[in-house]
Design an enzyme around this catalytic site. Sequence first.
Site, PDB file in Angstrom:
ATOM      1  CG  ASN A 152      -1.217  34.482  49.276  1.00 27.00           C
ATOM      2  OD1 ASN A 152      -1.863  34.522  48.241  1.00 27.00           O
ATOM      3  ND2 ASN A 152      -1.658  33.838  50.330  1.00 27.00           N
ATOM      4  CB  CYS A 175       5.241  30.877  54.286  1.00 21.14           C
ATOM      5  SG  CYS A 175       6.644  30.531  53.201  1.00 21.14           S
ATOM      6  NE  ARG A 176       4.502  35.134  57.471  1.00 20.56           N
ATOM      7  CZ  ARG A 176       4.839  36.408  57.602  1.00 20.56           C
ATOM      8  NH1 ARG A 176       4.869  36.950  58.801  1.00 20.56           N
ATOM      9  NH2 ARG A 176       5.119  37.140  56.544  1.00 20.56           N
ATOM     10  CB  SER A 177      -1.659  34.407  54.367  1.00 17.37           C
ATOM     11  OG  SER A 177      -1.059  34.442  53.099  1.00 17.37           O
ATOM     12  CG  ASP A 220       8.336  35.148  57.672  1.00 16.33           C
ATOM     13  OD1 ASP A 220       8.246  34.059  57.053  1.00 16.33           O
ATOM     14  OD2 ASP A 220       8.585  36.228  57.105  1.00 16.33           O
TER      15      ASP A 220
END
Length: 160
Positions: free
Chosen positions: A19, A21-23, A131
């Site tokens: 929680n 980087c990507r989301s 990722d």
Amino acid sequence: MTSRAQPTSPSLLFVCLGNICRSPLAEAAFRRAADEAGLAAIADSAGTGDWHVGKAPDPRARAEALRRGIDISAYRARQVSPQDFHRFTHILALDRQNLADLRAIAPTGAPAELSLLLDHVAGMEGQPVADPYFGDETGFAETWEQVERAAAALVRKLAG
Ligand code: 4NP
């Protein structure tokens, strides 16, 4: 921002591992796409892991969002919980491991619809969002492009 689901508005939770980087990028992209479409929706993000709970997004994710004109520095990481399956209408996993980890904690009969994020993008079904954590900054641009496509597709589905 976290809020309880309203019966009339969709509420979406984007989930990756940390929680950071990507989301958070997926949440930011979706918030903007929903705003631009005039779609009333609730958005949040969480991680399956707890290592980064309470932390702001990775500086590279913050920089990528800022390049797109969005400040995500106030976001704070949290861990997903079984209660989230009762609070959100949709839970979107950023990769297949996230999806498997979410399935493992989903309470029986809870209403949230669980899916892989890129399954909502025509031609990208089954793919993970890249990722970027262990790579360089170019990975964050690629992540942004993927989550932005997913956000647009989700808004079209939810608004339609
Ligand atoms: P995220 O990226 O899941 O997109 O937030 C990662 C964040 C942290 C780690 C791995 C991926 N980590 O190993 O700590």
